[in-house]
Design an enzyme around this catalytic site. Sequence first.
Site, mmCIF file in Angstrom:
data_model
loop_
_atom_site.group_PDB
_atom_site.id
_atom_site.type_symbol
_atom_site.label_atom_id
_atom_site.label_comp_id
_atom_site.label_asym_id
_atom_site.label_seq_id
_atom_site.Cartn_x
_atom_site.Cartn_y
_atom_site.Cartn_z
ATOM 1 C CE LYS A 11 59.277 60.305 17.576
ATOM 2 N NZ LYS A 11 57.957 59.638 17.662
ATOM 3 N NE ARG A 87 57.896 56.181 28.744
ATOM 4 C CZ ARG A 87 57.833 56.094 27.420
ATOM 5 N NH1 ARG A 87 58.892 56.333 26.678
ATOM 6 N NH2 ARG A 87 56.704 55.781 26.824
ATOM 7 C CB THR A 93 51.850 58.367 22.359
ATOM 8 O OG1 THR A 93 52.823 57.647 23.122
ATOM 9 C CG2 THR A 93 52.155 58.205 20.886
ATOM 10 N NE ARG A 104 55.440 62.241 22.422
ATOM 11 C CZ ARG A 104 55.757 61.039 22.851
ATOM 12 N NH1 ARG A 104 55.105 60.499 23.878
ATOM 13 N NH2 ARG A 104 56.715 60.346 22.262
ATOM 14 C CG ASN A 114 55.018 61.458 18.957
ATOM 15 O OD1 ASN A 114 56.179 61.543 18.580
ATOM 16 N ND2 ASN A 114 54.492 60.317 19.372
ATOM 17 C CG HIS A 117 62.167 57.677 20.860
ATOM 18 N ND1 HIS A 117 61.348 56.577 20.910
ATOM 19 C CD2 HIS A 117 63.339 57.303 21.453
ATOM 20 C CE1 HIS A 117 62.007 55.582 21.494
ATOM 21 N NE2 HIS A 117 63.219 55.999 21.827
#
Length: 140
Positions: A11, A87, A93, A104, A114, A117
């Site tokens: 991001k 993941r 998150t 993260r 964060n 994705h």
Amino acid sequence: MAVQRTFSILKPDATERNLTGAINALIEKAGLRIVAQKRIRMTREQAETFYAVHKERPFFGELVDFMISGPVVVQVLEGEDAVLKHRDVMGATDPSKAADGTIRKLHAKSIGENSVHGSDAPETAAIEIAQFFSGNEIVG
């Protein structure tokens, strides 16, 4: 376990801090191969389509604005149990609840910013990949 593909976005909060290499290293260390990757600037339409599942949520507008605020890196990752593996390496998150050593925990600024994705299921991954990549761009 089966070899899967999953979709990832680094991001704007990550790209603005030049974290692509550091995050890619964590992804590869987790046993995933990056079989497609490109740096783009999402259009508003792309972001709204991508996050359409959240359209009725109060944070939708803010999320779209954030995702178009700067460049992102879209990726196709491949490996054994790729969705779950990605993941796991992303972490929770909320970065304050993310496990040590996760993307993260190491790099996210906040719940909203964060850094990354990742697809939540193989079916979602296929849809998300098709939004950003044609078949000949995936060269794994």
